[in-house]
Design a protein around this motif. Structure first.
Motif, PDB file in Angstrom:
ATOM      1  N   PRO A 160      32.127  10.840 -16.799  1.00  0.00           N
ATOM      2  CA  PRO A 160      31.699  11.358 -15.684  1.00  0.00           C
ATOM      3  C   PRO A 160      30.239  11.510 -15.873  1.00  0.00           C
ATOM      4  O   PRO A 160      29.257  11.556 -15.058  1.00  0.00           O
ATOM      5  CB  PRO A 160      32.073  12.979 -15.786  1.00  0.00           C
ATOM      6  N   PHE A 161      29.834  11.437 -17.356  1.00  0.00           N
ATOM      7  CA  PHE A 161      28.204  11.555 -17.540  1.00  0.00           C
ATOM      8  C   PHE A 161      27.550  10.223 -17.323  1.00  0.00           C
ATOM      9  O   PHE A 161      26.615  10.046 -17.251  1.00  0.00           O
ATOM     10  CB  PHE A 161      28.023  11.789 -18.905  1.00  0.00           C
ATOM     11  N   LYS A 162      28.232   9.207 -17.362  1.00  0.00           N
ATOM     12  CA  LYS A 162      27.822   7.730 -17.404  1.00  0.00           C
ATOM     13  C   LYS A 162      27.992   7.336 -15.819  1.00  0.00           C
ATOM     14  O   LYS A 162      27.555   6.015 -15.806  1.00  0.00           O
ATOM     15  CB  LYS A 162      28.621   6.751 -18.338  1.00  0.00           C
ATOM     16  N   VAL A 163      28.533   7.964 -14.964  1.00  0.00           N
ATOM     17  CA  VAL A 163      28.538   7.318 -13.598  1.00  0.00           C
ATOM     18  C   VAL A 163      27.229   7.596 -12.840  1.00  0.00           C
ATOM     19  O   VAL A 163      26.666   8.791 -13.215  1.00  0.00           O
ATOM     20  CB  VAL A 163      29.809   8.348 -12.850  1.00  0.00           C
ATOM     21  N   PHE A 164      26.742   6.699 -11.960  1.00  0.00           N
ATOM     22  CA  PHE A 164      25.612   6.994 -11.282  1.00  0.00           C
ATOM     23  C   PHE A 164      26.003   6.757  -9.862  1.00  0.00           C
ATOM     24  O   PHE A 164      26.474   5.731  -9.577  1.00  0.00           O
ATOM     25  CB  PHE A 164      24.608   5.745 -11.587  1.00  0.00           C
ATOM     26  N   GLU A 165      25.889   7.856  -9.137  1.00  0.00           N
ATOM     27  CA  GLU A 165      26.199   7.870  -7.750  1.00  0.00           C
ATOM     28  C   GLU A 165      25.554   6.757  -6.925  1.00  0.00           C
ATOM     29  O   GLU A 165      26.003   6.207  -5.764  1.00  0.00           O
ATOM     30  CB  GLU A 165      25.856   9.207  -6.972  1.00  0.00           C
ATOM     31  N   GLY A 166      24.539   6.525  -7.190  1.00  0.00           N
ATOM     32  CA  GLY A 166      23.578   5.592  -6.338  1.00  0.00           C
ATOM     33  C   GLY A 166      23.309   6.239  -5.043  1.00  0.00           C
ATOM     34  O   GLY A 166      23.058   7.428  -4.853  1.00  0.00           O
ATOM     35  N   ASN A 167      22.646   5.276  -4.145  1.00  0.00           N
ATOM     36  CA  ASN A 167      22.426   5.817  -2.613  1.00  0.00           C
ATOM     37  C   ASN A 167      21.223   6.472  -2.748  1.00  0.00           C
ATOM     38  O   ASN A 167      21.088   7.445  -2.089  1.00  0.00           O
ATOM     39  CB  ASN A 167      23.670   6.732  -2.188  1.00  0.00           C
ATOM     40  N   LYS A 168      20.252   6.275  -3.651  1.00  0.00           N
ATOM     41  CA  LYS A 168      18.865   6.850  -3.670  1.00  0.00           C
ATOM     42  C   LYS A 168      17.970   5.881  -3.015  1.00  0.00           C
ATOM     43  O   LYS A 168      18.121   4.618  -3.479  1.00  0.00           O
ATOM     44  CB  LYS A 168      18.542   6.860  -5.196  1.00  0.00           C
ATOM     45  N   PRO A 169      17.274   6.260  -1.912  1.00  0.00           N
ATOM     46  CA  PRO A 169      16.655   5.609  -1.039  1.00  0.00           C
ATOM     47  C   PRO A 169      15.115   5.105  -1.671  1.00  0.00           C
ATOM     48  O   PRO A 169      14.598   5.519  -2.398  1.00  0.00           O
ATOM     49  CB  PRO A 169      16.336   6.472   0.053  1.00  0.00           C
ATOM     50  N   THR A 170      14.904   3.599  -1.549  1.00  0.00           N
ATOM     51  CA  THR A 170      13.767   3.301  -2.098  1.00  0.00           C
ATOM     52  C   THR A 170      13.081   2.060  -0.956  1.00  0.00           C
ATOM     53  O   THR A 170      13.881   1.664  -0.262  1.00  0.00           O
ATOM     54  CB  THR A 170      13.810   2.474  -3.235  1.00  0.00           C
ATOM     55  N   THR A 171      11.962   2.295  -1.070  1.00  0.00           N
ATOM     56  CA  THR A 171      11.102   1.048  -0.222  1.00  0.00           C
ATOM     57  C   THR A 171      10.423   0.186  -0.881  1.00  0.00           C
ATOM     58  O   THR A 171       9.687   0.739  -1.974  1.00  0.00           O
ATOM     59  CB  THR A 171       9.998   1.776   0.727  1.00  0.00           C
ATOM     60  N   SER A 172      10.625  -1.087  -0.852  1.00  0.00           N
ATOM     61  CA  SER A 172       9.921  -1.959  -1.842  1.00  0.00           C
ATOM     62  C   SER A 172       8.807  -2.658  -1.248  1.00  0.00           C
ATOM     63  O   SER A 172       8.928  -3.249  -0.066  1.00  0.00           O
ATOM     64  CB  SER A 172      10.735  -3.315  -2.226  1.00  0.00           C
ATOM     65  N   LEU A 173       7.397  -2.282  -1.579  1.00  0.00           N
ATOM     66  CA  LEU A 173       6.229  -2.926  -1.192  1.00  0.00           C
ATOM     67  C   LEU A 173       5.808  -3.953  -2.201  1.00  0.00           C
ATOM     68  O   LEU A 173       5.676  -3.890  -3.358  1.00  0.00           O
ATOM     69  CB  LEU A 173       5.338  -1.854  -1.098  1.00  0.00           C
ATOM     70  N   LEU A 174       5.902  -5.254  -1.624  1.00  0.00           N
ATOM     71  CA  LEU A 174       5.379  -6.462  -2.589  1.00  0.00           C
ATOM     72  C   LEU A 174       4.277  -7.203  -2.141  1.00  0.00           C
ATOM     73  O   LEU A 174       4.269  -7.540  -1.097  1.00  0.00           O
ATOM     74  CB  LEU A 174       6.745  -7.389  -2.698  1.00  0.00           C
ATOM     75  N   VAL A 175       3.178  -7.098  -2.934  1.00  0.00           N
ATOM     76  CA  VAL A 175       2.125  -7.673  -2.523  1.00  0.00           C
ATOM     77  C   VAL A 175       1.572  -8.720  -3.435  1.00  0.00           C
ATOM     78  O   VAL A 175       1.861  -8.735  -4.662  1.00  0.00           O
ATOM     79  CB  VAL A 175       0.629  -6.535  -2.571  1.00  0.00           C
ATOM     80  N   LYS A 176       1.040  -9.700  -2.778  1.00  0.00           N
ATOM     81  CA  LYS A 176       0.608 -10.782  -3.515  1.00  0.00           C
ATOM     82  C   LYS A 176      -0.175 -10.791  -4.752  1.00  0.00           C
ATOM     83  O   LYS A 176       0.356 -11.060  -5.866  1.00  0.00           O
ATOM     84  CB  LYS A 176      -0.090 -11.970  -2.515  1.00  0.00           C
ATOM     85  N   LYS A 177      -1.276 -10.193  -4.669  1.00  0.00           N
ATOM     86  CA  LYS A 177      -2.135  -9.884  -5.953  1.00  0.00           C
ATOM     87  C   LYS A 177      -3.004  -8.796  -5.670  1.00  0.00           C
ATOM     88  O   LYS A 177      -3.343  -8.263  -4.782  1.00  0.00           O
ATOM     89  CB  LYS A 177      -2.784 -11.012  -6.230  1.00  0.00           C
ATOM     90  N   LEU A 178      -3.207  -8.006  -6.784  1.00  0.00           N
ATOM     91  CA  LEU A 178      -4.144  -6.831  -6.505  1.00  0.00           C
ATOM     92  C   LEU A 178      -5.482  -7.238  -6.689  1.00  0.00           C
ATOM     93  O   LEU A 178      -6.225  -7.823  -7.585  1.00  0.00           O
ATOM     94  CB  LEU A 178      -3.770  -5.679  -7.862  1.00  0.00           C
ATOM     95  N   THR A 179      -6.081  -7.087  -5.369  1.00  0.00           N
ATOM     96  CA  THR A 179      -7.604  -7.552  -5.224  1.00  0.00           C
ATOM     97  C   THR A 179      -8.260  -6.383  -4.478  1.00  0.00           C
ATOM     98  O   THR A 179      -7.848  -5.375  -3.836  1.00  0.00           O
ATOM     99  CB  THR A 179      -7.595  -8.809  -4.315  1.00  0.00           C
ATOM    100  N   PRO A 180      -9.598  -6.416  -4.302  1.00  0.00           N
ATOM    101  CA  PRO A 180     -10.269  -5.326  -3.437  1.00  0.00           C
ATOM    102  C   PRO A 180      -9.609  -5.167  -2.065  1.00  0.00           C
ATOM    103  O   PRO A 180      -9.545  -4.206  -1.662  1.00  0.00           O
ATOM    104  CB  PRO A 180     -11.676  -5.794  -3.580  1.00  0.00           C
ATOM    105  N   GLU A 181      -9.552  -6.514  -1.573  1.00  0.00           N
ATOM    106  CA  GLU A 181      -9.032  -6.541  -0.241  1.00  0.00           C
ATOM    107  C   GLU A 181      -7.329  -5.828   0.023  1.00  0.00           C
ATOM    108  O   GLU A 181      -7.106  -5.119   0.752  1.00  0.00           O
ATOM    109  CB  GLU A 181      -8.888  -7.789   0.436  1.00  0.00           C
ATOM    110  N   SER A 182      -6.620  -6.377  -1.008  1.00  0.00           N
ATOM    111  CA  SER A 182      -5.274  -5.902  -1.004  1.00  0.00           C
ATOM    112  C   SER A 182      -5.335  -4.226  -1.063  1.00  0.00           C
ATOM    113  O   SER A 182      -4.532  -3.591  -0.764  1.00  0.00           O
ATOM    114  CB  SER A 182      -4.187  -6.525  -1.874  1.00  0.00           C
ATOM    115  N   LEU A 183      -5.906  -3.808  -2.120  1.00  0.00           N
ATOM    116  CA  LEU A 183      -6.286  -2.485  -2.416  1.00  0.00           C
ATOM    117  C   LEU A 183      -6.707  -1.550  -1.333  1.00  0.00           C
ATOM    118  O   LEU A 183      -6.408  -0.592  -0.891  1.00  0.00           O
ATOM    119  CB  LEU A 183      -6.891  -2.106  -3.737  1.00  0.00           C
ATOM    120  N   GLY A 184      -7.658  -2.156  -0.450  1.00  0.00           N
ATOM    121  CA  GLY A 184      -8.181  -1.700   0.981  1.00  0.00           C
ATOM    122  C   GLY A 184      -7.019  -1.340   1.640  1.00  0.00           C
ATOM    123  O   GLY A 184      -6.839  -0.471   2.386  1.00  0.00           O
ATOM    124  N   LYS A 185      -6.218  -2.472   1.976  1.00  0.00           N
ATOM    125  CA  LYS A 185      -5.070  -2.427   2.777  1.00  0.00           C
ATOM    126  C   LYS A 185      -3.951  -1.243   2.467  1.00  0.00           C
ATOM    127  O   LYS A 185      -3.621  -0.600   3.336  1.00  0.00           O
ATOM    128  CB  LYS A 185      -4.187  -3.786   2.779  1.00  0.00           C
TER     129      LYS A 185
END
Ligand code: F6P
Length: 548
Positions: free
Chosen positions: A459-484
């Motif tokens: 019981p202690f090792k079970v993970f229910e899962g079903n935890k929501p996430t949003t994945s934001l994948l950005v090309k590279k950290l630049t001044p422009e992408s940070l502004g966005k």
């Protein structure tokens, strides 16, 4: 009234979302992926260098449709156009909310109370650009003729958090100037910073929209006194500049008008890093990088203003908060950047999100009968995995989490970056899938655990899962992408406020404590016994006075 005032719970979409929630609430994300093989593709928005995957959220395409119907019923479109057109949507303070105009191109027109504010914005930008070139290029010298090597930003809240976060986040792009941030009225804060400084080679930038903030003025006064211990009065004009709307008070403080970088009251403190409040950013990174940051934000403004709601990153992101906050009764959201550079990002967002939407009176002046603002927190991955991820995986609370990752690292160590990103991918997968009873059993058996151990541990090792996430994948950290990225969260805040029918741009909630602190300060400086407090506060104040 500029903005319409619709109680979201009275809309048709809300009732439909309520019944939709009943059918969806006990569904596992794994089932949703089996039921709809296209969901990963269909629930992902690709825009410029951003890849926003919303598919690991507890939604279906129908949820998105109903949420966008909600946005339509509260007339989000109309609100967006008022936001961008300089209308007085901060009605409780009688102001426009025009931070988007600060990053608009020169040929745009934005009218605030009949005046096109764009030319004035570009005049200030020109002043920032010239001053930056002079300081960075070593032309602007200190009073004794030495080159400036340290810059100290003195400000708090929006006059500190934005510039501090951006300078830290973009340190890869920094020039030779050392940048420091003094914010807390705690005297130990500024003392620790000035002890490393040579007044002859330091430039102080006092940032306060109102120029009345106790913390900033106390720090500015104490630092000026320290400066004057070794420097003559005439040296002040070479070493102190200010950013404010309150020109008269800045002059009264002793700063020349030429050294004032003005800002206007239509920019809220927590949205002001794009204004002259960003002077420290420009000094630290150079004006071109500052300008790129603004360009990125403008691109996100255009995406937000023009994209359909179901393909609009800030809109979907905001509606998901409503979905979790108001239907799943989730109270907080985590933001986990997989880059150490965004170490201060969650702290920065806390002011933007919680000062804006921590409200309980609706736009018609009534107490809301539904939940509003969420708690925001987070730390970079992978450090946070070794700190609080246990609670997100196996705790009792539902914590929708934004994972922000970058395809390229800045120093290019592929081995480290792959390790970092494998964690980024693994965590969202683990949070979604969890680990079943059967999987745990198989694993324990493979580890040759005894039957007794297996029974005790499963019981202690079970993970229910079903935890929501949003994945934001950005090309590279630049001044422009940070502004966005920053602009994305700014618009998310706006959309949430519109749907929750609250005023996002005032902050009366910070006043009461300030007022009380002022009167308690008088008591601390007075020999008389404190009075008018509850017994707890009374005892604490007396105990402090007696022992300090
Ligand atoms: O904490 C309240 C607040 O008004 C913030 O909204 C603001 O960013 C901060 O204080 C600092 O204000 P100022 O720039 O006027 O010193």
């Amino acid at each position: 009234m500029a903005l319409k005032a619709t109680n979201p719970t009275t809309t048709n979409a809300w009732s439909k979302l309520q019944s939709h929630f009943e059918t969806l609430k006990s569904k596992h994300l794994k089932e949703l992926f089996i039921e709809d093989q296209n969901r990963a593709k269909d629930l992902t928005v690709k825009w410029e260098d951003f890849y926003a995957d919303f598919s690991k959220n507890r939604i279906t395409k129908e949820t998105v449709e109903l949420l966008t119907q909600l946005a339509n019923e509260v007339d989000l479109k109309d609100a967006i156009s008022k936001y961008f057109n300089g209308e007085v949507i901060n009605e409780t303070e009688g102001r426009a909310v025009a931070h988007t105009a600060l990053r608009a191109p020169k040929n745009t027109e934005v009218f605030v109370e009949g005046v096109n504010i764009i030319p004035g914005i570009h005049d200030v930008k020109e002043k920032i650009k010239n001053f930056t070139a002079q300081v960075v290029g070593g032309v602007h010298k200190g009073f004794s003729g030495k080159t400036i090597i340290d810059v100290v930003n003195i400000g708090i809240g929006g006059s500190d958090l934005g510039p501090a976060m951006v300078v830290d986040a973009l340190q890869f792009y920094k020039n030779h100037l050392n940048t420091h941030f003094v914010s807390n009225v705690d005297g130990d804060h500024y003392n620790e910073i000035i002890k490393k400084l040579n007044p002859e080679t330091t430039l102080f930038v006092i940032v306060s929209k109102t120029f009345t903030t106790q913390e900033t003025l106390s720090n500015a006064n104490s630092i000026r006194s320290w400066f004057l211990q070794s420097q003559p009065k005439e040296a002040v004009s070479k070493h102190f500049v200010a950013v404010s709307t309150n020109i008269e008070s800045v002059k009264a403080f002793g700063i020349d008008e030429a050294n004032i970088f003005p800002m206007k009251d239509w920019v809220g403190g927590r949205f002001s890093l794009w204004s002259a409040v960003g002077l420290s950013i420009s000094l630290a990174l150079g004006y071109d990088h500052f300008s790129k940051l603004l360009e990125g934000a403008h691109k996100m403004d255009e995406h937000f203003r023009t994209a359909d709601f179901n393909e609009n990153i800030p809109v979907i992101s905001a509606l998901l908060t409503i979905w979790y906050n108001n239907f799943f009764a989730s109270e907080s959201e985590a933001v986990i950047p997989y880059t150490q550079y965004l170490n201060q990002f969650a702290t920065y967002l806390q002011q933007g999100i919680m000062e804006s939407n921590g409200k309980s009176i609706d736009r018609a002046g009534h107490k809301v009968n539904y939940q509003t603002g969420t708690l925001i927190w987070g730390e970079p991955g992978t450090n946070s995995q070794h700190a609080f991820f246990q609670l997100i995986h196996q705790g009792t609370k539902l914590i929708p989490t934004d994972f922000i990752g970058f395809i390229e690292s800045l120093h290019g160590n592929k081995d480290h970056h792959d390790k970092l990103m494998s964690n980024y991918f693994a965590q969202t997968e683990a949070l979604m899938n969890g680990k079943t009873n059967t999987e745990v059993l198989t694993e324990l058996k493979a580890q040759k655990a005894s039957q007794k151990e297996i029974e005790a541990l499963v019981p202690f090792k079970v993970f229910e899962g079903n935890k929501p996430t949003t994945s934001l994948l950005v090309k590279k950290l630049t001044p422009e992408s940070l502004g966005k990225l920053i602009a994305m969260y700014e618009h998310k805040i706006f959309v949430q406020g519109i749907v929750w029918n609250i005023y996002s741009y005032d902050q009366f909630g910070v006043e009461l404590g300030k007022q009380l602190a002022k009167s308690i300060l008088d008591e601390l400086n007075d020999d008389k016994k404190s009075s008018n407090h509850d017994s707890s506060t009374q005892n604490l104040v007396e105990f402090y006075k007696k022992n300090c």
